[in-house]
Design an enzyme around this catalytic site. Sequence first.
Site, PDB file in Angstrom:
ATOM      1  N   PHE A   1     -11.047  -0.643  11.426  1.00  0.00           N
ATOM      2  CA  PHE A   1     -10.651   0.623  12.040  1.00  0.00           C
ATOM      3  C   PHE A   1     -10.244   1.606  10.956  1.00  0.00           C
ATOM      4  O   PHE A   1      -9.493   1.257  10.040  1.00  0.00           O
ATOM      5  CB  PHE A   1      -9.481   0.418  13.007  1.00  0.00           C
ATOM      6  CG  PHE A   1      -8.880   1.703  13.512  1.00  0.00           C
ATOM      7  CD1 PHE A   1      -9.471   2.392  14.566  1.00  0.00           C
ATOM      8  CD2 PHE A   1      -7.742   2.247  12.923  1.00  0.00           C
ATOM      9  CE1 PHE A   1      -8.936   3.599  15.017  1.00  0.00           C
ATOM     10  CE2 PHE A   1      -7.196   3.442  13.371  1.00  0.00           C
ATOM     11  CZ  PHE A   1      -7.798   4.120  14.425  1.00  0.00           C
TER      12      PHE A   1
ATOM     13  N   LEU B   1      -7.357  -2.267   8.628  1.00  0.00           N
ATOM     14  CA  LEU B   1      -6.924  -0.953   9.076  1.00  0.00           C
ATOM     15  C   LEU B   1      -6.809   0.005   7.897  1.00  0.00           C
ATOM     16  O   LEU B   1      -6.043  -0.231   6.964  1.00  0.00           O
ATOM     17  CB  LEU B   1      -5.574  -1.054   9.791  1.00  0.00           C
ATOM     18  CG  LEU B   1      -5.456  -2.132  10.885  1.00  0.00           C
ATOM     19  CD1 LEU B   1      -4.043  -2.172  11.443  1.00  0.00           C
ATOM     20  CD2 LEU B   1      -6.479  -1.881  11.994  1.00  0.00           C
ATOM     21  N   GLU B   2      -7.594   1.069   7.928  1.00  0.00           N
ATOM     22  CA  GLU B   2      -7.507   2.143   6.935  1.00  0.00           C
ATOM     23  C   GLU B   2      -6.922   3.356   7.653  1.00  0.00           C
ATOM     24  O   GLU B   2      -7.592   3.980   8.476  1.00  0.00           O
ATOM     25  CB  GLU B   2      -8.887   2.467   6.371  1.00  0.00           C
ATOM     26  CG  GLU B   2      -9.517   1.332   5.591  1.00  0.00           C
ATOM     27  CD  GLU B   2      -8.906   1.148   4.215  1.00  0.00           C
ATOM     28  OE1 GLU B   2      -8.379   2.136   3.650  1.00  0.00           O
ATOM     29  OE2 GLU B   2      -8.942   0.018   3.699  1.00  0.00           O
ATOM     30  N   LEU B   3      -5.681   3.694   7.330  1.00  0.00           N
ATOM     31  CA  LEU B   3      -4.941   4.657   8.143  1.00  0.00           C
ATOM     32  C   LEU B   3      -4.644   5.939   7.359  1.00  0.00           C
ATOM     33  O   LEU B   3      -5.424   6.337   6.515  1.00  0.00           O
ATOM     34  CB  LEU B   3      -3.685   3.984   8.688  1.00  0.00           C
ATOM     35  CG  LEU B   3      -3.946   2.633   9.393  1.00  0.00           C
ATOM     36  CD1 LEU B   3      -2.650   2.012   9.867  1.00  0.00           C
ATOM     37  CD2 LEU B   3      -4.939   2.792  10.535  1.00  0.00           C
TER      38      LEU B   3
END
Length: 473
Positions: A205, A228-230
């Site tokens: 994501f 997760l790359e936020l």
Amino acid sequence: MTKPIEIRNPRTGKLDYVIIPPPPKLLSQQCHRMRRGQIAWEEIGIQIRIEALQQWKQAILAERQNITDALVNDTGRLSVSILEIDTFLNSIDRWCNLAPQLLQTTAKNTSIPFIALRQTAVPYTLVGVISPWNFPLLLSTIDTIPALLAGCAVIVKPSEITPRFVAPLMTATNTVPLLRDVLNFVEGAGQTGAALIEDVDLICFTGSVETGRFVGEAAARNFIPSFLELGGKDPAIVLESADLDLATSAILWGSVVNTGQSCLSIERIYVAEAIFEEFYHQLVTKAHRLQLAYPTVESGEIGPIISENQAAIINEHLQDAISKGAVIHSGGKIEELGGGWWCRPTVITEVNHSMKIMTEETFGPIMPIMPFSTIEEAINLANDSIYGLSAAIFADPPELALEIGMQIDVGAISINDAGLTFMMQEGEKNAFKFSGLGGSRMGAASLKRFLRKKAFLIKTNTNKDPWWFHDEE
């Protein structure tokens, strides 16, 4: 029956495109079909998979103009769309060159002389990718390419804000018979993404911290890995010894490329007091040279704000800063032109960490600058954030910048440059703090995320092991 979703054109503000999300049952059926296809995809081996991806590259080149046109309609910008396609095509070649070595089975001796070890790995059957709107093509494929080469099937749910590129991309994909059963793009919003998590074995994501938390929790409930790359609030530190012409040019690009709509954008700048005035005057001069890409996409370098919600956030951050005493030197407001939302490169001083523009992700072409008196103060300011994605440090000699970088809580640091992780993806890095979770998306480790390690422990003699029960004579 799922409802159609109308898509806004970022240049005109008009709803001129429609997508129809798949019903949950159909999505589940597609996932089951891809699971069956993955068996053959894994069995054909890495060389045939490489050939399939090279065929895909050629099909994309044949469809390039249609993909470019779709990206321009998705995002309202041209030059970055061309760069996005080039980066995507280059990544196919890079991973095809790297994959054979990374997927080799290894054998070695162990600490027990008569036990040999053979180390291998098997791919996750079905990988799900949920990607954002700021780089629609690149960020929907940055995980997809290594996962396919690892032997996984991949299903991608791009952002509903920028879905137009999917049709020409799938036209190219469907010309490659080996990819038809193992690569699919589905259109939809958050509900489709949530349903996708229920049907895959691993989820990648890219997006906001808020949504990433939901994705991570859903994955944990299903006992599947999530990468997760936020968000980011990347700092730049400029020491007195820095080359100011170089630093201002690099920071300007790192702050406003793609209209600042990038998680790796420089969003806060800390400059040594002795050079503060000269630095921001140079930055303002260079910022004024950039023009809006309006009325045509060739008119300038700064495209529209893609997401209407993001335009509201940028405006909120600007108004909050101004109300607390910030001084605007260029840009400084959201403009409506031709139905789209625009923001010129904005240099701001008299800012501090009580302002949203210094602490929350702005995702716009905004350059707030604070002076610092000591290196320790600069490090503390840079680390005063819930985010830890990347940073930039400008100093001479570079060793001084490296020494400071060791004390900055982020995963990647550009030295005497900015935003290098966009241009070079070889360096392995992790996201710190709330900027993400999981293994490195960059470097060789990225492909290995899609493999489950498997060990064969092989007895090499016929003697009884010394730890067995002793047979009674």
